[in-house]
Design an enzyme around this catalytic site. Structure first.
Site, PDB file in Angstrom:
ATOM      1  N   LYS A 137       1.020  -1.540  -0.150  1.00  0.00           N
ATOM      2  CA  LYS A 137      -0.244  -0.107   0.294  1.00  0.00           C
ATOM      3  C   LYS A 137       0.986   1.238   0.254  1.00  0.00           C
ATOM      4  CE  LYS A 137      -3.655  -2.185   1.693  1.00  0.00           C
ATOM      5  NZ  LYS A 137      -4.053  -3.193   3.557  1.00  0.00           N
ATOM      6  N   GLN A 163      -4.293  -1.678   9.440  1.00  0.00           N
ATOM      7  CA  GLN A 163      -4.779  -3.271   9.028  1.00  0.00           C
ATOM      8  C   GLN A 163      -4.715  -4.149  10.324  1.00  0.00           C
ATOM      9  OE1 GLN A 163      -3.035  -3.617   6.205  1.00  0.00           O
ATOM     10  NE2 GLN A 163      -3.741  -5.726   5.781  1.00  0.00           N
ATOM     11  N   ASP A 196     -10.417   3.136   3.430  1.00  0.00           N
ATOM     12  CA  ASP A 196     -10.995   1.537   3.402  1.00  0.00           C
ATOM     13  C   ASP A 196     -12.181   0.914   3.468  1.00  0.00           C
ATOM     14  OD1 ASP A 196      -9.083  -0.709   3.208  1.00  0.00           O
ATOM     15  OD2 ASP A 196      -8.384  -0.765   5.662  1.00  0.00           O
TER      16      ASP A 196
END
Ligand code: NAP
Length: 290
Positions: A52, A96, A119
């Site tokens: 990412k 994450q 997200d």
């Protein structure tokens, strides 16, 4: 059979974002900035986060990686999230997953400001998605929608089976496939571990989205000719012949299912890169919304 090439499609999207970022810079506007928090040293998580960050650099974004030790307290993590929520330089950030067992994932999801939740996991964004209002779509389902859209796959009126009902993939995916949109208008069946006779559903499906995390679960006898298969699964299996010591398998027994498909995603190189592209799109959107 046509391969749904997530790597190529995500590179196309990243090229489009690179142009937009250059235009923003020309206009003297701020560079989009994505931050990622990672807790602990899980090998797969580190690989995903690094991918990412690398993708951010590629499109000209700024990126910040916050690494916290495995034993960080929930309070310390929440305080870091608060800091990022209030940092004007950061447009969007992710935490994450998975997190260590002593940290409540729900508390963490709720702590991320919905305006920075690139997200798309916060209940406000999920609720807005259900109501078809502007929002950050969850990154993996958004990536799958983009892939189907860019390959011009007809979804209207089709029977779609989603395998797996997680909050981050299966459940939102089922909602997106049923929405009244260009990619959507399917009749969706959402299946899970309690589904009886799964094969009765998959055999009739025009589109199957597989997200259960069991390597090579979907086999040729479970699908009909001409089906579109999207494989979300990623399982690391030991492979001494590889430098890394492992290889990645999807949830689909690719070699036997692919010949029956009209379209299929590979693993790796299918849904994974699209998830990262979606994160970039959401970050650009976060900056635009400011
Ligand atoms: P998860 O939270 O582990 O959920 C798995 C789901 O599969 C659950 O709903 C479970 O049902 C269902 N399931 C388990 N066994 C089943 C069976 N035999 N038949 C039907 N359904 C069954 O999974 P996730 O987080 O969505 O991840 C799924 C996979 O996708 C993993 O391999 C993960 O690594 C991968 N993934 C990839 C990406 C990417 O970018 N490519 C992103 C996210 C996840 P119950 O609810 O009844 O337990």
């Amino acid at each position: 059979m046509i391969l749904l090439d997530g790597k190529k499609t995500s590179n196309d999207i990243k090229d489009e974002i690179t142009i937009k970022v250059a235009e923003l810079k020309k206009k003297g506007r701020k560079t989009p900035h994505l931050a990622a928090i990672i807790v602990g040293a899980n090998g797969a998580s580190i690989t995903y986060v690094n991918a990412k960050v690398k993708a951010c650099e590629k499109v000209g974004f700024e990126s910040t990686l916050v690494q916290l030790p495995e034993d960080v307290s929930e309070a310390e993590l929440l305080s870091k999230i608060d800091e990022l929520n209030n940092d004007d330089r950061i447009d969007g950030f992710i935490v994450q997953l998975p997190l260590p067992k002593h940290i409540d994932e729900h508390k963490v999801t709720l702590a991320v400001s919905p305006e920075k939740d690139v997200d798309g996991f916060h209940p406000e964004n999920l609720g807005r998605m259900v109501l078809d209002l502007p929002c950050f779509l969850p990154a993996t389902p958004y990536g799958i929608v983009q892939l189907l859209d860019r390959y011009d796959i007809e979804t209207s009126g089709k029977d779609c089976v989603v395998i797996g009902r997680s909050h981050i993939v299966g459940s939102p995916m089922s909602i997106l496939m049923a929405r009244n949109n260009k990619v959507g208008n399917c009749t969706v069946t959402l299946t899970h571990s309690r589904t009886k006779n799964l094969i009765d559903y998959t055999k009739k499906a025009d589109i199957i989205i597989v997200a259960l995390g069991k390597a090579e679960f979907l086999t040729a006898d479970m699908v009909k000719e001409g089906v579109v298969v999207v494989d979300v699964g990623i399982t690391r299996v030991k492979d001494a012949s590889r430098k890394s010591g492992f290889r990645l398998l999807g949830d689909v027994k690719f070699d036997e299912v692919a010949p029956k498909c009209s379209y299929i995603t590979p693993v790796p190189g299918g849904v994974g890169p699209m998830t990262i592209a979606s994160l970039m799109m959401n970050t650009l959107q976060a900056m635009d919304m400011k």
